[in-house]
Design a protein around this motif. Structure first.
Motif, PDB file in Angstrom:
ATOM      1  N   VAL A   5      -4.707   6.715   9.485  1.00  0.00           N
ATOM      2  CA  VAL A   5      -3.902   5.547   9.819  1.00  0.00           C
ATOM      3  C   VAL A   5      -2.938   5.241   8.677  1.00  0.00           C
ATOM      4  N   THR A   6      -1.912   4.466   9.015  1.00  0.00           N
ATOM      5  CA  THR A   6      -1.012   3.896   8.021  1.00  0.00           C
ATOM      6  C   THR A   6      -1.099   2.377   8.145  1.00  0.00           C
ATOM      7  N   ILE A   7      -1.282   1.692   7.019  1.00  0.00           N
ATOM      8  CA  ILE A   7      -1.420   0.232   7.015  1.00  0.00           C
ATOM      9  C   ILE A   7      -0.236  -0.368   6.277  1.00  0.00           C
ATOM     10  N   GLU A   8       0.433  -1.307   6.937  1.00  0.00           N
ATOM     11  CA  GLU A   8       1.554  -2.015   6.337  1.00  0.00           C
ATOM     12  C   GLU A   8       1.267  -3.509   6.358  1.00  0.00           C
ATOM     13  N   VAL A   9       1.560  -4.175   5.245  1.00  0.00           N
ATOM     14  CA  VAL A   9       1.313  -5.610   5.112  1.00  0.00           C
ATOM     15  C   VAL A   9       2.652  -6.319   4.973  1.00  0.00           C
ATOM     16  N   GLU A  66      -2.227 -14.151   3.887  1.00  0.00           N
ATOM     17  CA  GLU A  66      -1.469 -14.563   2.712  1.00  0.00           C
ATOM     18  C   GLU A  66      -2.346 -14.670   1.479  1.00  0.00           C
ATOM     19  N   ASN A  67      -3.641 -14.882   1.668  1.00  0.00           N
ATOM     20  CA  ASN A  67      -4.574 -15.055   0.551  1.00  0.00           C
ATOM     21  C   ASN A  67      -5.279 -13.762   0.164  1.00  0.00           C
ATOM     22  N   PHE A  68      -4.871 -12.639   0.709  1.00  0.00           N
ATOM     23  CA  PHE A  68      -5.435 -11.361   0.277  1.00  0.00           C
ATOM     24  C   PHE A  68      -5.090 -11.139  -1.194  1.00  0.00           C
ATOM     25  N   ASP A  69      -6.085 -10.717  -1.978  1.00  0.00           N
ATOM     26  CA  ASP A  69      -5.848 -10.426  -3.391  1.00  0.00           C
ATOM     27  C   ASP A  69      -6.124  -8.953  -3.662  1.00  0.00           C
ATOM     28  N   GLU A  70      -6.285  -8.613  -4.950  1.00  0.00           N
ATOM     29  CA  GLU A  70      -6.472  -7.214  -5.321  1.00  0.00           C
ATOM     30  C   GLU A  70      -7.687  -6.586  -4.639  1.00  0.00           C
ATOM     31  N   THR A  71      -8.737  -7.383  -4.437  1.00  0.00           N
ATOM     32  CA  THR A  71      -9.954  -6.858  -3.808  1.00  0.00           C
ATOM     33  C   THR A  71      -9.687  -6.408  -2.380  1.00  0.00           C
ATOM     34  N   GLN A  72      -9.021  -7.268  -1.605  1.00  0.00           N
ATOM     35  CA  GLN A  72      -8.722  -6.924  -0.218  1.00  0.00           C
ATOM     36  C   GLN A  72      -7.730  -5.757  -0.130  1.00  0.00           C
ATOM     37  N   PHE A  73      -6.734  -5.739  -1.026  1.00  0.00           N
ATOM     38  CA  PHE A  73      -5.776  -4.638  -0.993  1.00  0.00           C
ATOM     39  C   PHE A  73      -6.445  -3.311  -1.345  1.00  0.00           C
ATOM     40  N   ALA A  74      -7.431  -3.363  -2.230  1.00  0.00           N
ATOM     41  CA  ALA A  74      -8.170  -2.137  -2.573  1.00  0.00           C
ATOM     42  C   ALA A  74      -8.960  -1.629  -1.363  1.00  0.00           C
ATOM     43  N   ILE A  75      -9.532  -2.558  -0.588  1.00  0.00           N
ATOM     44  CA  ILE A  75     -10.271  -2.173   0.619  1.00  0.00           C
ATOM     45  C   ILE A  75      -9.326  -1.564   1.647  1.00  0.00           C
ATOM     46  N   LEU A  76      -8.146  -2.194   1.819  1.00  0.00           N
ATOM     47  CA  LEU A  76      -7.160  -1.653   2.747  1.00  0.00           C
ATOM     48  C   LEU A  76      -6.721  -0.250   2.331  1.00  0.00           C
ATOM     49  N   ASP A  77      -6.509  -0.080   1.051  1.00  0.00           N
ATOM     50  CA  ASP A  77      -6.097   1.222   0.534  1.00  0.00           C
ATOM     51  C   ASP A  77      -7.164   2.277   0.809  1.00  0.00           C
ATOM     52  N   ASP A  78      -8.439   1.887   0.638  1.00  0.00           N
ATOM     53  CA  ASP A  78      -9.542   2.812   0.894  1.00  0.00           C
ATOM     54  C   ASP A  78      -9.643   3.149   2.389  1.00  0.00           C
ATOM     55  N   LEU A  79      -9.450   2.136   3.243  1.00  0.00           N
ATOM     56  CA  LEU A  79      -9.483   2.377   4.690  1.00  0.00           C
ATOM     57  C   LEU A  79      -8.374   3.341   5.099  1.00  0.00           C
ATOM     58  N   GLN A  80      -7.197   3.156   4.522  1.00  0.00           N
ATOM     59  CA  GLN A  80      -6.075   4.034   4.842  1.00  0.00           C
ATOM     60  C   GLN A  80      -6.327   5.459   4.370  1.00  0.00           C
ATOM     61  N   LEU A 127       0.837  -1.187   0.000  1.00  0.00           N
ATOM     62  CA  LEU A 127       0.000   0.000   0.000  1.00  0.00           C
ATOM     63  C   LEU A 127       0.876   1.242   0.000  1.00  0.00           C
ATOM     64  N   GLU A 128       0.423   2.251  -0.721  1.00  0.00           N
ATOM     65  CA  GLU A 128       1.160   3.511  -0.715  1.00  0.00           C
ATOM     66  C   GLU A 128       1.036   4.151   0.656  1.00  0.00           C
ATOM     67  N   LYS A 129       2.149   4.425   1.258  1.00  0.00           N
ATOM     68  CA  LYS A 129       2.142   4.973   2.608  1.00  0.00           C
ATOM     69  C   LYS A 129       1.851   6.470   2.553  1.00  0.00           C
ATOM     70  N   LYS A 130       0.779   6.865   3.225  1.00  0.00           N
ATOM     71  CA  LYS A 130       0.424   8.282   3.167  1.00  0.00           C
ATOM     72  C   LYS A 130       0.978   9.006   4.395  1.00  0.00           C
ATOM     73  N   VAL A 131       1.525  10.154   4.185  1.00  0.00           N
ATOM     74  CA  VAL A 131       2.103  10.951   5.270  1.00  0.00           C
ATOM     75  C   VAL A 131       1.602  12.386   5.144  1.00  0.00           C
TER      76      VAL A 131
END
Length: 347
Positions: free
Chosen positions: A224-228, A205-219, A160-164
């Motif tokens: 918050v900053t989310i790191e995987v 480990e089974n997160f795909d593009e859908t889950q990463f898109a949700i994480l990106d939206d939450l961030q 995820l792109e880290k936002k600051v």
């Protein structure tokens, strides 16, 4: 032709009158492509697209882009062109001999044409997609337009792109001592609001593009900053930021993890049950078609729980199954016969 440059124009003039199969191939010139295939318009859109696709495969090209052929000066209907172009792509995608061409793009500049192409694609996706054969070619058909799906290894490498957000405080005071005290007070306030939470689970480990898109939206929507960290064992997701947002986002991430685990568990159960029992419905030519594995499990569970009815989907239509008579009825009263077969009885 103007954008391609004089080199391409000269090649076209050189090949004029010598074209075969309704097209000629030149260098890409100033365009961002290696080759240009020039069609000799004859209003046979499907045939022309088919020839170009086979030419690309024969020349081992990996991608090709088409305009909406014939919708310009030829004046053809965009709906008709969409159907013919996609018909050609479907027939090409069904061929098992295709090895090289991986991506097919149709470039549409006129927004009013988008709906015609979209509706044409939807028709194909919704038409009799219940059988294994049709699922396989539909998947291949989609892969040509949106490219091949990333392998699991590539999915794991997504970050995820880290936002600051930077905030600058300018502190003025009567003395350095008072400035230092104010700085310390501000730092304490910030630290009191900061919190970090780590979620560890194999399901990450089974997160795909859908889950990463949700994480990106939450961030993006929370402070918050989310790191995987997928390479850890077990994989981890670290959420840091303002306390209230960290708690809120952590709950949502936990729900995502649980949903993946539940889905995997359901699929595992369905797979095991499918090795024992197979539910089918009567399809065309008086032959029975197997339900997908999840529906297969739902039908068997309804039978074991002695439920009178169960709602299922057959060929994208809703049906209500009478578990006693093994008859499925849709909204229009159409009836389909169901069959339950244990695997030791054979198919």
């Amino acid at each position: 032709m103007d954008a391609a440059g004089p080199q391409v124009a000269n090649e076209c003039a050189q090949y004029a009158g010598k074209h075969q199969s309704g097209f000629i191939t030149t260098q890409g010139g100033n365009l961002l492509c290696s080759k240009i295939i020039h069609l000799i318009t004859d209003n046979q859109v499907k045939s022309q697209v088919s020839k170009v696709l086979h030419e690309c495969e024969q020349r081992t090209y990996k991608s090709v882009a088409f305009p909406a052929i014939g919708t310009g000066q030829a004046g053809l209907s965009s709906a008709k062109v969409a159907d013919e172009m996609l018909d050609a792509v479907v027939e090409f995608a069904r061929q098992k001999s295709v090895q090289h061409l991986q991506t097919i793009k149709i470039v549409i500049f006129q927004t009013n044409m988008l709906r015609d192409f979209y509706e044409s694609m939807k028709k194909r996706e919704n038409s009799d997609s219940s059988t294994t054969e049709s699922e396989s070619w539909i998947s291949m058909f989609k892969s040509f337009f949106w490219g091949k799906k990333q392998s699991s290894e590539k999915k794991k490498s997504m970050i995820l792109e880290k936002k600051v957000h930077l905030v600058t405080f300018q502190i003025c005071g009567e003395s350095q001592e008072k400035v230092d005290a104010a700085e310390s007070w501000i730092k304490d306030l910030i630290l009191k609001e900061q919190f970090e939470n780590t979620i560890s689970d194999e399901a990450i480990e089974n997160f795909d593009e859908t889950q990463f898109a949700i994480l990106d939206d939450l961030q993006r929507r929370n402070q918050v900053t989310i790191e995987v960290f997928n390479k850890l064992s077990p994989p981890q997701i670290t959420i840091s930021g303002i306390s209230r947002d960290v708690c809120s986002v952590s709950r949502k991430v936990q729900e995502m993890v649980q949903k993946i685990k539940s889905t995997e568990e359901e699929q595992s159960k369905a797979e095991l049950l499918y090795n024992l029992v197979e539910w089918r419905y009567l399809g065309r030519n008086d032959s029975f078609v197997a339900f997908d594995k999840l529906t297969n499990m739902q039908l068997e569970s309804a039978r074991m729980d002695k439920k009178p009815n169960l709602n299922v989907r057959i060929k994208n239509k809703n049906y209500t199954v009478n578990m006693k008579t093994l008859r499925a009825t849709d909204d229009q009263g159409k009836i389909r016969i169901l069959q339950r077969v244990t695997k030791n009885e054979g198919k």
